[in-house]
Design an enzyme around this catalytic site. Structure first.
Site, PDB file in Angstrom:
ATOM      1  N   ASP A 454       0.813  -1.209   0.000  1.00  0.00           N
ATOM      2  CA  ASP A 454       0.000   0.000   0.000  1.00  0.00           C
ATOM      3  C   ASP A 454       0.853   1.269   0.000  1.00  0.00           C
ATOM      4  OD1 ASP A 454      -2.730  -0.647  -0.219  1.00  0.00           O
ATOM      5  OD2 ASP A 454      -2.681  -1.511   1.787  1.00  0.00           O
ATOM      6  N   CYS A 501       6.098  -5.980   6.155  1.00  0.00           N
ATOM      7  CA  CYS A 501       5.316  -7.165   5.793  1.00  0.00           C
ATOM      8  C   CYS A 501       4.767  -7.079   4.373  1.00  0.00           C
ATOM      9  CB  CYS A 501       4.194  -7.398   6.803  1.00  0.00           C
ATOM     10  SG  CYS A 501       3.104  -5.984   6.977  1.00  0.00           S
TER      11      CYS A 501
HETATM   12  C1  PEP Z   1       0.738  -3.959   2.524  1.00  0.00           C
HETATM   13  O1  PEP Z   1      -0.064  -3.083   2.215  1.00  0.00           O
HETATM   14  O2  PEP Z   1       1.950  -3.929   2.225  1.00  0.00           O
HETATM   15  C2  PEP Z   1       0.298  -5.141   3.277  1.00  0.00           C
HETATM   16  C3  PEP Z   1       1.165  -6.012   3.759  1.00  0.00           C
HETATM   17  O3  PEP Z   1      -1.020  -5.333   3.449  1.00  0.00           O
HETATM   18  P1  PEP Z   1      -2.042  -5.829   2.330  1.00  0.00           P
HETATM   19  O4  PEP Z   1      -1.231  -6.371   1.191  1.00  0.00           O
HETATM   20  O5  PEP Z   1      -2.872  -6.851   3.029  1.00  0.00           O
HETATM   21  O6  PEP Z   1      -2.778  -4.572   2.017  1.00  0.00           O
HETATM   22 MG    MG Z   2      -2.029  -2.902   3.147  1.00  0.00          MG
END
Ligand code: PEP
Ligand code: MG
Length: 572
Positions: A454, A501
């Protein structure tokens, strides 16, 4: 060469065995005694359920609980009173045989599912057809093909593999799988990956190109298949296979090793999960904990919200399985690309900039957020759970969530319910706003986890799912890199743990930069852990400083990417 969709990595070399279910001829026969025919149907239903239960139990012990869930899904269908009631009504109403009534009702549902847009729903069509055939086989006394006893070195070729067929596979004998139908997320692809059998699916018209006994070579990662290849191609793929297996084997030496750089910097290598069952792979690949549990998966693919107790059980299971290792659980992150129909969310004009994640949760405290936070707190008595809040943009959101957690803690105290009083509450840093005030957040939040998926989208103003502008979507863009570097610096300044993450955490070209910036924790899919450990243990953080400085000196994404690509290639 035939092209298909890559479904499970690896090189398969072997002899084609074409697996076809005997065509069942289903005729519309009338019956004299409809009541007796309903009983006959019930008997077959009973037998099919017993067979499915046995298959599920076998799969659970041989492969894993998660994979057995596919067959549990079949059981649910077989137990669905709507479906069986409709079949019974068709038998008695029309006075026809069970085989035909099953055909009519199941095919109708299968075509409804097949017409749906959602790939998961389309998969239900395969499931429906699978149980249909199995009930009919029981009624007609036809034995299902026995894949369990194929000779060693078989390449399984089929139009489509039904989940129950795939479940019978003995991986010691099946060197590869090729199907005409299916997709990357079809059940057979999922099972092939779990069994670590190379597989290519969706190879158009393949059954007309191959016969039993042909030599077949396939590359599951590239999605290509050869039939009776010439000697040069065969040798080439034999070498590739050797290399793939050696690399896989070689990585096993990193199991049980610490993740420490050559100059003694220890980092944490943890996993992203979506369901409690994913923990199996985390343990298999020696994850040092869970860096992101995407709880929205507990809410998906069902008709109502999971209750507080159901959530509590799920969180507790993960915490206990990891035996005191950190488990970062993210509170519900829905909206944007993750829709949950029963939540009654209106479609936003701009979903990624809309009513989602923490914004939604703070607006739905009583029915959504409180139960989740209570479940998390209760489960925290059983392991090292940390709570993570997604999509925060301003400190008020963090404070409001924190206050709610304190309120729930007081309620639990009053009732004498156990929880971890020192539970950490951190944030995902994944918006441009949070990045810009990371120094402020670092003073209050217990940890950071950078969500590059994001963060890249919001920094570059580029929808992460839009192909037309995907050239702008890169974590190597200097703006995104500066953002990442600064978030890490702000966190470290206040002495809090900074993890990542998003997908970038396991990108071999990104890892050296993240080490140089001082990232403490890398969270990724479990299967990427050992390779990342190998990379990290071969670096020295000190030596990487110059690499990072150089990378940060470029003005364009391309220059950074080229530089990092060359740097990584030179190490090989
Ligand atoms: C991100 O946004 O990097 C993330 C780990 O969350 P998601 O991919 O679930 O939005
Ligand atoms: Mg995210």
């Amino acid at each position: 060469m035939y092209k298909g969709t890559s479904a499970s990595a690896g090189i398969g070399i072997g002899t084609a065995v074409i697996v076809e279910e005997a065509e069942l001829v289903i005729k519309r026969e009338t019956v004299a005694d409809a009541a007796a025919e309903v009983e006959r149907f019930k008997g077959a239903l009973d037998q099919t359920m017993k067979d499915t239960e046995a298959l599920a139990a076998d799969l659970a012990t041989r492969v894993g609980e998660k994979e057995a869930e596919i067959l549990q899904g079949h059981l649910m269908l077989l137990m669905d009173p709507m479906l069986t009631g409709e079949i019974e009504n068709t038998i008695s109403g029309e006075g026809i045989c069970s085989e035909y009534a099953i055909e009519q009702v199941c095919s109708m549902y299968a075509s409804v599912f097949a017409a749906m847009e959602d790939e998961l729903m389309q998969q239900r069509a395969t499931d429906m057809n699978d149980i249909k055939t199995r009930m009919q086989q029981v009624l007609m006394g036809v034995k299902s093909v026995d894949i369990a006893s194929l000779p060693a070195g078989s390449i399984l070729v089929a139009k489509d593999l039904t989940p129950s067929m795939t479940a019978g596979i003995n991986p010691a004998n099946v060197a590869g799988i090729v199907t005409e139908l299916g997709g990357k997320t079809s059940h057979s692809a999922i099972l092939a990956r779990a069994l670590e059998i190379p597989a290519v699916v969706a190879v158009n018209d393949f059954l007309n190109q191959v016969k039993n006994g042909d030599q077949v070579v396939l590359d599951g990662a590239e999605g290509v298949v050869y039939v009776n290849p010439d000697a040069a191609v065969a040798a080439d793929y034999a070498a590739k296979r050797e290399k793939f297996l050696n690399e896989k084997k070689e990585l096993e030496q990193y199991i049980g090793k610490p993740t420490i750089t050559k100059d003694g910097v220890t980092v944490e290598l943890v996993a992203n999960i979506g369901k409690p069952e994913d923990v199996e792979k985390v343990l298999q690949y020696d994850g040092e904990g869970v860096g992101l549990f995407r709880t929205e998966f507990l809410f998906m693919d069902r008709n109502a919200m999971p209750t507080e107790d159901e959530q509590y059980e799920a969180y507790k299971t993960v915490a206990e399985a990891l035996k005191g290792k950190p488990v970062i659980i993210r509170t519900l992150d829905i909206g944007g690309d993750k829709e949950i129909p029963y939540m009654g969310l209106q479609k936003d004009e701009n979903p990624f900039l809309g009513y989602r994640a923490i914004r939604f949760c703070l607006d739905r405290k009583d029915d959504v957020y409180r139960p989740q936070l209570r479940a998390l707190l209760r489960a925290s008595a059983y392991g090292n759970i940390k709570i993570m809040i997604p999509l925060v943009t301003c400190i008020d959101e963090y404070r409001e969530a924190k206050a709610l957690i304190e309120e729930i803690k007081a309620e639990l105290d009053e009732k004498g319910i156990a929880y971890n009083k020192d539970i950490q509450v951190g944030i995902m840093v994944e918006t441009a706003a949070a990045s810009l005030i990371a120094d402020i957040f670092a003073k209050e939040a217990d940890f950071f986890s950078i969500g590059t998926n994001d963060l890249t989208q919001y920094t570059m103003s580029v929808d992460r799912g839009n192909d037309k502008i995907s050239y702008l979507y890169s974590t190597f863009n200097p703006a995104v890199l500066r953002s990442i570097k600064r978030i890490i610096a702000c966190g470290r300044e206040e002495g809090i743990m900074v993890g990542m993450c998003g997908e970038a955490a396991s990108d071999p070209m990104m890892i050296p930069l993240l080490l140089a910036f001082g990232l403490n924790e890398f969270s990724m899919s479990a299967s990427a852990i050992l390779y990342s450990r190998k990379l990290i243990t071969n670096y020295s953080v000190e030596e990487l400083q110059a690499v990072a400085d150089k990378a940060m000196s470029f003005a364009t994404t391309k220059e950074v990417e080229n530089y990092m690509r060359e740097f990584v290639a030179a190490l090989k």
